[in-house]
Design a protein around this motif. Structure first.
Motif, PDB file in Angstrom:
ATOM      1  N   LEU A  34       0.827  -1.211   0.000  1.00  0.00           N
ATOM      2  CA  LEU A  34       0.000   0.000   0.000  1.00  0.00           C
ATOM      3  C   LEU A  34       0.866   1.268   0.000  1.00  0.00           C
ATOM      4  CD1 LEU A  34      -2.841  -1.025   2.496  1.00  0.00           C
ATOM      5  CD2 LEU A  34      -2.841  -1.146  -0.003  1.00  0.00           C
ATOM      6  N   SER A  35       2.163   1.095  -0.205  1.00  0.00           N
ATOM      7  CA  SER A  35       3.133   2.210  -0.257  1.00  0.00           C
ATOM      8  C   SER A  35       3.098   3.063   1.003  1.00  0.00           C
ATOM      9  CB  SER A  35       2.868   3.135  -1.462  1.00  0.00           C
ATOM     10  OG  SER A  35       2.906   2.410  -2.634  1.00  0.00           O
ATOM     11  N   LEU A  36       2.803   2.465   2.149  1.00  0.00           N
ATOM     12  CA  LEU A  36       2.768   3.241   3.396  1.00  0.00           C
ATOM     13  C   LEU A  36       4.161   3.371   3.996  1.00  0.00           C
ATOM     14  CD1 LEU A  36      -0.503   1.686   4.793  1.00  0.00           C
ATOM     15  CD2 LEU A  36      -0.200   4.094   4.221  1.00  0.00           C
ATOM     16  N   LYS A  37       4.984   2.371   3.769  1.00  0.00           N
ATOM     17  CA  LYS A  37       6.392   2.381   4.217  1.00  0.00           C
ATOM     18  C   LYS A  37       7.156   1.464   3.271  1.00  0.00           C
ATOM     19  CE  LYS A  37       6.359   4.461   8.317  1.00  0.00           C
ATOM     20  NZ  LYS A  37       6.822   5.763   8.459  1.00  0.00           N
ATOM     21  N   SER A  38       8.483   1.645   3.229  1.00  0.00           N
ATOM     22  CA  SER A  38       9.245   0.693   2.433  1.00  0.00           C
ATOM     23  C   SER A  38      10.296  -0.026   3.278  1.00  0.00           C
ATOM     24  CB  SER A  38       9.912   1.391   1.255  1.00  0.00           C
ATOM     25  OG  SER A  38      10.726   2.426   1.741  1.00  0.00           O
ATOM     26  N   ARG A  39      10.494   0.492   4.515  1.00  0.00           N
ATOM     27  CA  ARG A  39      11.472  -0.151   5.396  1.00  0.00           C
ATOM     28  C   ARG A  39      10.953  -0.157   6.828  1.00  0.00           C
ATOM     29  NH1 ARG A  39      16.263  -1.282   3.834  1.00  0.00           N
ATOM     30  NH2 ARG A  39      17.193  -1.228   5.881  1.00  0.00           N
ATOM     31  N   ASN A  40      11.419  -1.112   7.616  1.00  0.00           N
ATOM     32  CA  ASN A  40      11.172  -1.125   9.055  1.00  0.00           C
ATOM     33  C   ASN A  40      12.417  -0.588   9.732  1.00  0.00           C
ATOM     34  OD1 ASN A  40       8.689  -2.065   9.952  1.00  0.00           O
ATOM     35  ND2 ASN A  40       9.244  -4.206   9.619  1.00  0.00           N
ATOM     36  N   THR A  41      12.419   0.683  10.153  1.00  0.00           N
ATOM     37  CA  THR A  41      13.637   1.168  10.812  1.00  0.00           C
ATOM     38  C   THR A  41      13.628   0.846  12.297  1.00  0.00           C
ATOM     39  OG1 THR A  41      12.699   3.335  11.186  1.00  0.00           O
ATOM     40  CG2 THR A  41      13.946   3.039   9.159  1.00  0.00           C
ATOM     41  N   PHE A  42      12.448   0.534  12.823  1.00  0.00           N
ATOM     42  CA  PHE A  42      12.394   0.035  14.192  1.00  0.00           C
ATOM     43  C   PHE A  42      11.290  -1.006  14.258  1.00  0.00           C
ATOM     44  CE2 PHE A  42       9.588   3.712  13.994  1.00  0.00           C
ATOM     45  CZ  PHE A  42       8.435   3.306  14.653  1.00  0.00           C
ATOM     46  N   GLY A  43      11.352  -1.892  15.232  1.00  0.00           N
ATOM     47  CA  GLY A  43      10.392  -2.990  15.347  1.00  0.00           C
ATOM     48  C   GLY A  43       8.969  -2.456  15.356  1.00  0.00           C
ATOM     49  N   GLY A  44       8.126  -3.025  14.537  1.00  0.00           N
ATOM     50  CA  GLY A  44       6.721  -2.637  14.560  1.00  0.00           C
ATOM     51  C   GLY A  44       6.399  -1.402  13.742  1.00  0.00           C
ATOM     52  N   GLU A  45       7.392  -0.848  13.027  1.00  0.00           N
ATOM     53  CA  GLU A  45       7.120   0.393  12.297  1.00  0.00           C
ATOM     54  C   GLU A  45       6.038   0.228  11.233  1.00  0.00           C
ATOM     55  OE1 GLU A  45      10.509   2.264  10.537  1.00  0.00           O
ATOM     56  OE2 GLU A  45       9.351   3.950   9.791  1.00  0.00           O
ATOM     57  N   SER A  46       6.167  -0.811  10.394  1.00  0.00           N
ATOM     58  CA  SER A  46       5.160  -0.930   9.332  1.00  0.00           C
ATOM     59  C   SER A  46       3.786  -1.317   9.861  1.00  0.00           C
ATOM     60  CB  SER A  46       5.580  -1.874   8.209  1.00  0.00           C
ATOM     61  OG  SER A  46       6.723  -2.537   8.445  1.00  0.00           O
ATOM     62  N   PRO A  47       3.673  -2.290  10.774  1.00  0.00           N
ATOM     63  CA  PRO A  47       2.330  -2.567  11.283  1.00  0.00           C
ATOM     64  C   PRO A  47       1.671  -1.339  11.895  1.00  0.00           C
ATOM     65  CG  PRO A  47       3.896  -4.179  12.130  1.00  0.00           C
ATOM     66  CD  PRO A  47       4.671  -3.213  11.314  1.00  0.00           C
ATOM     67  N   ILE A  48       2.486  -0.462  12.531  1.00  0.00           N
ATOM     68  CA  ILE A  48       1.907   0.740  13.139  1.00  0.00           C
ATOM     69  C   ILE A  48       1.371   1.665  12.045  1.00  0.00           C
ATOM     70  CG2 ILE A  48       2.449   2.861  14.412  1.00  0.00           C
ATOM     71  CD1 ILE A  48       4.418   1.136  16.096  1.00  0.00           C
ATOM     72  N   ALA A  49       2.145   1.791  10.946  1.00  0.00           N
ATOM     73  CA  ALA A  49       1.700   2.646   9.835  1.00  0.00           C
ATOM     74  C   ALA A  49       0.404   2.095   9.244  1.00  0.00           C
ATOM     75  CB  ALA A  49       2.788   2.714   8.775  1.00  0.00           C
ATOM     76  N   LEU A  50       0.337   0.779   9.145  1.00  0.00           N
ATOM     77  CA  LEU A  50      -0.852   0.143   8.578  1.00  0.00           C
ATOM     78  C   LEU A  50      -2.060   0.336   9.504  1.00  0.00           C
ATOM     79  CD1 LEU A  50      -1.614  -1.573   6.119  1.00  0.00           C
ATOM     80  CD2 LEU A  50      -1.081  -3.622   7.440  1.00  0.00           C
ATOM     81  N   GLU A  51      -1.809   0.206  10.785  1.00  0.00           N
ATOM     82  CA  GLU A  51      -2.886   0.405  11.767  1.00  0.00           C
ATOM     83  C   GLU A  51      -3.365   1.860  11.729  1.00  0.00           C
ATOM     84  OE1 GLU A  51      -1.697  -0.219  15.825  1.00  0.00           O
ATOM     85  OE2 GLU A  51      -3.654   0.375  16.607  1.00  0.00           O
ATOM     86  N   ASP A  52      -2.409   2.798  11.669  1.00  0.00           N
ATOM     87  CA  ASP A  52      -2.756   4.226  11.578  1.00  0.00           C
ATOM     88  C   ASP A  52      -3.700   4.477  10.405  1.00  0.00           C
ATOM     89  OD1 ASP A  52      -1.350   5.091  13.717  1.00  0.00           O
ATOM     90  OD2 ASP A  52       0.164   6.228  12.605  1.00  0.00           O
ATOM     91  N   ALA A  53      -3.338   3.915   9.224  1.00  0.00           N
ATOM     92  CA  ALA A  53      -4.147   4.121   8.013  1.00  0.00           C
ATOM     93  C   ALA A  53      -5.539   3.533   8.215  1.00  0.00           C
ATOM     94  CB  ALA A  53      -3.446   3.478   6.821  1.00  0.00           C
ATOM     95  N   ALA A  54      -5.583   2.310   8.767  1.00  0.00           N
ATOM     96  CA  ALA A  54      -6.869   1.647   8.973  1.00  0.00           C
ATOM     97  C   ALA A  54      -7.722   2.419   9.975  1.00  0.00           C
ATOM     98  CB  ALA A  54      -6.633   0.223   9.456  1.00  0.00           C
ATOM     99  N   MET A  55      -7.068   2.967  11.016  1.00  0.00           N
ATOM    100  CA  MET A  55      -7.798   3.721  12.039  1.00  0.00           C
ATOM    101  C   MET A  55      -8.415   4.991  11.450  1.00  0.00           C
ATOM    102  SD  MET A  55      -8.019   2.186  14.901  1.00  0.00           S
ATOM    103  CE  MET A  55      -8.303   3.239  16.295  1.00  0.00           C
ATOM    104  N   ARG A  56      -7.687   5.599  10.506  1.00  0.00           N
ATOM    105  CA  ARG A  56      -8.235   6.797   9.862  1.00  0.00           C
ATOM    106  C   ARG A  56      -9.555   6.453   9.167  1.00  0.00           C
ATOM    107  NH1 ARG A  56      -2.688   8.143   8.651  1.00  0.00           N
ATOM    108  NH2 ARG A  56      -2.761   7.017   6.688  1.00  0.00           N
ATOM    109  N   ALA A  57      -9.552   5.337   8.430  1.00  0.00           N
ATOM    110  CA  ALA A  57     -10.770   4.919   7.730  1.00  0.00           C
ATOM    111  C   ALA A  57     -11.865   4.558   8.730  1.00  0.00           C
ATOM    112  CB  ALA A  57     -10.453   3.722   6.835  1.00  0.00           C
TER     113      ALA A  57
END
Ligand SMILES: [Zn+2]
Ligand SMILES: [Zn+2]
Ligand SMILES: [Zn+2]
Length: 955
Positions: free
Chosen positions: A789-812
C-alpha cells in the motif's frame, strides 16, 4: 489475651509500612513489635481475638499508598500455653510448646531467635552501636520519656531493674519497631521505584517549604527503591542513600509520628541529600555553581535548544525541546532512530489534553505510581512540535515527570522530548563516566584540550567518580574515557552524586478498547516493562517445582527468575546481539538472583538454536549439577510461550484457545511460525472421565490448530527490515499459483518502484531455494501489505510498518463508523482452508488476500485519483485488510472451540498491540459468547515471553 506472630507478604517495604502499623498499634494500645524480615514484614502482637481481627483487616485493606498486601498469615504463639486458646493450636505446635515449657531458658532463647522478644540486655541499650539506625530512632524517641532504674555494668548495659516510660509502664508494653532480620519467606517482594507523589510535588513547588526545588524529594510513599537497593531488606543503609547522613531537621522528620517522611529511607534535603553536578565538556569544570544555579542553567540551556543528558531515577535521559528541529534531528541521528517518534514529557495532564485525547483509564495510567509513557491518540490541531519529533505518527508517547528533578525541568521549560540516555540499541547509561564521552571535548572557555590526555587515565577516571570530594576543583582534569569517541553529541550533562544500581528504562503502555456488546471496556497493555513495574512478581496459583531461570528471546530481551509461586521478570535490555547489552544483562541476572534469593536449578529457553540468550542459559545449566549430573536447558516453542504468559497472569486452567499473532519464531517443523491458534488442555482440567479416555491422554497439551498457509520468503535479518523484499516473496507466490495476471505483477512492481531485475533475482533465489524460509508469520504479512500500500518501504524500528498500517486503517475506521461490523469499504477476504485429515490444521490463505490487494492497488492507480482520494482509498484497503484477518481468525477460533469444547480464549503476541486487530477479534468473539483474556501485567510481545517459558514448568 493471646500472642500472635503475623507475617505480611506483598509489596510492604520502603512504603512506610512499619510506621503505619506502629501508629495503629499506639492508637489501639497494642503491645509487641514489628520488623522487616527478608522481603516481608513480621509482627509480634499481644492482644485479644477481636483486636487481632481488626488489626489483620487493617493490615490487609488499608495498606499505605504504593504498597500492596498479598497475604497476611497469623500464627498464634505458644506463649499462653495452657489456656483455652492453646487448645486450638495444632498438635505439632503443642508438642513444641510443651518441650519448651519443660525448659524455661530454651523458651526464651527460642523467642529471641525468632525475634518475638528481644534479649533483656538489648532492651535498654539506647546507645548500642550494633543497633541499626531505625532502632536508634525508636530508642531515641522512647528515651525522652523513660526513667531508668537499676545498675549498669561496665559497658553501660542495664543488668537488672526495669525501664519505665512516662506513664510508669514497662518499656516492653509499648509497640516497637525493631531491627530487620533475614528471613526466607519463599517468594520475596522487593519495592519498585515510585514516582513523586502529589504531596511531595506540592512541597517541591512551594517556596515556603524546606524542600522547595530539592530535586531528590521523596516521602515514605514515593521515591526510588529497587534501582538503588544494594541488598534486602530495603533500608537506607542497604541502598545508595547510605553515604548521605541526615541533617538534624531531616532526622526529626524521619522519626516524628505523623510526619509524611517518617521512616522514609530516602529522606534528605538540600543540606544533606545527594548533590547535582553540571558539566558542559569532558573536563571537570571549575565553574562553581549552587544547586539552584545548576537547575537554572539547565533550564536555560534546554530552552536555548541544547541537548542535555539528565541523570534521574534508573539512568540518564536525553532531553531537548520539541519546538526546534536542530536538536531533535541531532538526537535522532545519535539514537539511530530514523523515523521512530520521540516520547514527550509534559508538566501535567492538563497540558497533555491540549495535544492528545486522554480517556479516564489513560489519565489514571499516566498518573500511576509507575508513571509509564502512554501512547495517546494525537489531536489533529496539535501541530506545535516540529515534524521531526513525531514523524507523522498518529500517536504521542506522553509521560508525566517521574521525580523531583523532572518535575522542576518540565515545569520551567514546558514539554520536553525525552528518550533513554544511550546510543541506539545499547543499554541505558547509569554512570557519569560512560556519559561524559558524549560531551564536547573542548572547554569552550579555555580553548584546546591538554595534550597529555593519555598521561594518567586511571586518575582521570577516578575524577569522574565524583564521590571523591578531595579533587581540587581549581585544577582542570581531563576525564576522557577508554571508549573514546569523536562526536559531540550532547551539549551538557546534569548528573548527581547518588549511584544507580539497576538501570531501568521508562515503561511504555497503551490502553486498548474492546467495543464488545458484552462489556465495553479499556484494557492496559504494557509494551515495555521497566521502571515502576520491575521487579514486581507475577504470582501463580501453584509453586514451581524448583527455582527456575527463563532466558527469554534475543530481541526485546528480558529474562525471568522464578521461586515458589513468584515469577520475576527483569527489565527490558534491547537486542542481545549487542555485546554491551549482553554484559549488562549478565550483571542483572546476578544482582536479581541475589536480591530475590533465587538459586536456579532449572533453565528454560527458546527453540531457536541460534539465540544467544538460550546458549547462555544452557551454559549456566551445564554448570549446575543435580545428583552429580549437569543440567541442560529446556527449550519451548515461542508462540506457545506467549499463550502461556496469559495463562500465568490470569491463573487459567482447563481448556483454552490461544491465539498468538506475532513476529517470527521457531516452529516445531522446519518453518517459521507466527500466526498460531492453539487448542490447549491445561492442568486441573482432566476430569476422571477424561483421564480414562485414551484419545485425551495421547493428545498433546498444546495442539496447533490453525495458522497462515506458509509462503516462501527470502531469509536473513535484513528481510525483517526490508519489507519490499518480503513483499516480493508474496508476489512471487501469487504469480506461481497464478492468482494474479502477469500485467498485475508488472503494474504493482512499477507502482512501487521495484526494479524488474531485482525482482527477477529474488524470484530466482526463491525458485532455487537459496536463503529462503517458509513463513506463517503474521508480522511478515502485515509488513508485506504495508509495502504493497506504499505506506512504508522499510522497518527502521520494530513494529514500524504494522503501526503505519494500523494508523491508516484507524483513519478509515474513524471516518466511517463506530463498529467494525457495520463498515464495508472494499471486497477483501482471507480464504480459510478447512483441515481434511487428522494431521491437518485450519489454514488462512494469505497469498489469495495479497493477490486481491494487488488487483485493488492497480485499480486505484488506473483510476488516476487525486492525492487525497488515493490516500483515502489506501486507508480503506488497510481497514478492509484488518477486517479480513479478523474475520478469518474469528471463523477458525469458533470452529476449533466448537470442536474442542472451549470457552476461554487468550489473545497474545506482538501483533495484538494493534488495537484495531485486538478490538476486532476480541469483540467478535465475545459476541459469540467466548471469554477473552489478554496480557495486562507483562508485555504481550517478546518482553513478556520469559513468563510463559517458565510457566511451561507447571503444565
Ligand atoms: Zn512523596
Ligand atoms: Zn536534611
Ligand atoms: Zn514473539
Amino acid at each position: 489475651m493471646g500472642a500472635y506472630e503475623i507475617t505480611v507478604l506483598g509489596l510492604v517495604q520502603g512504603i512506610g509500612f512499619r510506621p503505619f502499623v506502629a501508629e495503629y498499634a499506639e492508637q489501639h494500645g497494642l503491645t509487641g513489635s514489628i520488623k522487616n524480615a527478608g522481603g516481608a514484614i513480621k509482627l509480634y502482637v499481644e492482644c485479644d481475638e477481636v483486636e487481632i481481627g481488626n488489626l489483620c483487616y487493617h493490615l490487609r485493606y488499608n495498606c499505605p499508598e504504593g504498597g500492596r498486601v498479598d497475604n497476611v498469615i497469623v500464627k498464634p504463639v505458644e506463649e499462653v500455653l495452657y489456656d483455652e486458646e492453646t487448645a486450638k493450636i495444632s498438635k505439632e505446635l503443642r508438642e513444641v510448646a510443651e518441650k519448651m515449657a519443660a525448659a524455661e531458658s530454651y523458651e526464651d532463647e527460642y523467642m529471641y531467635d525468632r525475634g518475638w522478644l528481644e534479649p533483656p540486655s538489648k532492651r535498654v541499650k539506647p546507645h548500642d552501636e550494633t543497633k541499626d539506625e531505625e532502632e536508634k530512632k525508636a530508642a531515641d524517641k522512647t528515651e525522652e520519656f523513660k526513667t531508668e532504674v537499676g545498675a549498669s555494668d561496665d559497658e553501660g548495659n542495664v543488668t537488672e531493674g526495669v525501664v519505665l516510660d512516662e506513664f510508669g509502664r514497662e518499656l516492653d508494653d509499648r509497640f516497637r519497631i525493631i531491627k530487620s532480620e533475614d528471613y526466607d519467606e519463599g517468594a520475596r517482594y522487593l519495592p519498585t521505584d515510585i514516582a513523586t507523589c502529589d504531596k511531595c510535588r506540592s512541597d517541591l513547588l512551594d517556596p515556603e517549604n524546606r524542600r522547595f526545588r530539592y530535586p531528590f524529594i521523596s516521602c515514605s510513599k514515593c521515591g526510588p527503591r529497587y534501582s538503588i537497593m544494594k541488598t534486602v531488606p530495603y533500608d537506607r543503609e542497604n541502598s545508595t542513600m547510605a553515604p548521605f547522613n541526615m541533617c538534624p531537621d531531616c532526622a526529626r522528620d524521619y522519626k516524628e509520628p505523623g510526619s509524611r517522611r517518617r521512616f522514609d529511607q530516602n529522606i534528605g534535603c538540600s543540606e544533606c541529600g545527594p548533590k547535582l553536578r553540571y558539566y558542559e565538556n569532558r573536563l571537570v569544570d571549575e565553574v562553581q555553581m549552587t544547586q539552584d544555579e545548576m537547575l537554572v542553567k539547565t533550564v536555560e540551556s534546554l530552552k536555548a535548544g541544547k541537548i542535555g543528558a539528565i541523570k534521574d531515577i534508573g539512568g540518564f535521559h536525553f532531553m531537548c525541546i520539541p519546538t526546534m528541529s536542530e536538536p531533535v534531528t541531532r538526537l535522532r541521528a545519535f539514537k539511530d532512530a530514523v523515523s521512530r517518534p520521540f516520547a514527550i514529557m509534559f508538566p501535567d495532564v492538563e497540558m497533555i489534553k491540549k495535544y492528545c485525547y486522554v480517556s479516564d483509564t489513560e489519565e489514571e495510567l499516566l498518573r500511576s505510581n509507575a508513571r509509564p509513557i502512554v501512547l495517546l491518540s494525537r489531536k489533529p490541531e496539535s501541530a506545535e512540535f516540529v515534524p521531526e519529533v513525531l514523524k507523522g505518527s498518529g500517536y504521542i508517547g506522553a509521560t508525566l515527570p517521574f521525580d523531583g528533578l523532572q518535575t522542576i525541568l518540565s515545569n520551567d521549560v514546558g514539554p520536553l522530548v525525552i528518550t533513554s540516555g544511550n546510543r541506539g540499541g545499547e543499554p541505558i547509561i547509569t554512570n557519569d563516566m560512560d556519559m561524559i564521552q558524549f560531551l564536547p571535548r573542548i572547554d569552550s572557555a579555555d580553548g584546546a584540550l591538554g595534550e597529555d590526555r593519555d598521561s594518567d587515565t586511571s586518575d582521570a577516571l577516578s575524577a569522574v567518580a565524583f564521590a571523591d570530594e578531595t579533587i581540587d576543583k581549581k585544577e582542570t582534569t581531563y576525564v576522557g574515557h577508554p571508549k573514546e569517541i569523536d562526536e559531540d553529541i550532547i551539549d551538557f550533562m546534569l548528573t548527581n552524586t547518588r549511584d544507580i544500581l539497576a538501570p531501568l528504562e521508562d515503561s511504555v503502555a497503551q490502553v486498548a478498547r474492546i467495543h464488545s456488546p458484552v462489556s465495553k471496556r479499556s484494557l492496559i497493555q504494557l509494551i515495555r516493562r521497566g521502571r515502576g513495574y520491575v521487579p514486581e512478581p507475577v504470582i501463580l496459583e501453584n509453586d514451581l517445582p524448583k527455582d527456575t531461570f527463563a532466558a527469554g528471546t534475543d530481541f526485546q530481551s528480558s529474562f525471568a527468575l522464578g521461586k515458589k509461586n513468584a515469577i520475576y521478570l527483569s527489565e527490558f535490555y534491547g537486542n542481545m546481539t549487542n555485546s554491551s547489552v549482553k554484559d549488562v544483562r549478565e550483571k542483572a541476572i546476578g544482582r536479581m538472583s541475589e536480591l530475590l534469593g533465587v538459586k536456579p536449578k532449572r533453565f528454560v529457553g527458546d527453540l531457536n538454536p541460534n539465540y544467544q540468550s538460550s546458549k547462555d542459559a544452557d551454559n549456566k545449566a551445564m554448570g549446575t549439577y543435580i545428583d552429580g549430573i549437569p543440567q541442560r536447558i529446556v527449550r519451548r516453542q515461542h508462540h506457545a510461550c506467549h499463550v502461556l504468559s496469559v495463562v500465568a497472569e490470569h491463573g487459567l486452567t482447563g481448556r483454552l484457545l490461544g491465539v498468538s499473532y506475532d513476529g517470527t519464531g521457531y516452529g516445531m517443523d522446519e518453518t517459521i511460525w507466527g500466526s498460531e491458534i492453539f487448542s490447549c488442555m491445561l492442568n486441573d482440567t482432566l476430569s476422571e472421565n477424561d483421564k480414562s479416555d485414551s484419545t485425551v491422554e495421547t493428545r498433546p497439551k498444546i495442539l496447533r490448530s490453525g495458522a497462515l498457509l506458509p509462503v516462501k520468503l527470502m531469509g536473513g535479518d535484513s528481510s525483517a527490515r526490508d519489507i519490499k523484499t518480503t513483499l516480493c516473496g508474496y508476489i512471487r507466490a501469487c504469480e506461481e499459483r497464478q492468482l494474479v495476471s502477469p500485467r498485475t505483477v508488472d503494474m504493482v512492481l512499477k507502482i512501487l518502484g521495484i526494479d524488474r531485475g531485482d525482482y527477477g533475482i529474488i524470484s530466482a533465489c526463491l525458485r532455487a531455494d537459496i536463503g529462503i524460509y517458509y513463513s506463517a508469520c503474521m508480522g511478515r504479512l502485515f509488513d508485506a501489505v504495508t509495502a504493497l500500500l506504499s505506506l512504508k518501504s522499510r522497518n527502521t524500528f520494530g513494529g514500524e510498518s504494522p503501526i503505519a498500517l494500523e494508523d491508516a486503517a484507524m483513519r478509515a475506521f474513524r471516518k466511517h463508523g463506530v463498529t467494525l461490523k457495520d463498515i464495508h469499504l472494499a471486497d477483501l477476504r482471507m480464504k480459510v482452508i478447512e483441515p481434511k485429515g487428522e494431521e491437518e490444521i485450519y489454514r488462512m490463505d494469505q497469498s489469495v488476500l495479497i493477490a486481491d490487494l494487488m488487483e485493488k492497488v492497480v485499480e486505484i492507480y488506473d483510476k488516476n485519483l487525486s492525492e487525497a482520494e488515493r490516500e483515502e482509498a489506501v486507508d480503506n484497503l488497510a481497514f478492509e485488510f484488518h477486517k479480513a484477518v479478523i474475520d478469518s481468525t474469528v471463523y477458525i477460533c469458533d470452529k476449533v472451540c466448537g470442536r474442542d469444547y472451549i470457552q476461554h480464549i487468550a489473545l497474545t503476541g506482538g501483533s495484538m498491540y494493534n488495537r484495531l486487530l485486538l478490538d476486532g477479534i476480541a469483540s467478535s468473539l465475545e459476541r459469540l459468547g467466548y471469554r477473552i483474556f489478554i496480557n495486562n501485567k507483562v508485555p504481550g510481545g517478546d518482553g513478556g515471553i520469559s513468563l510463559g517459558q517458565m510457566y511451561g514448568e507447571l503444565i
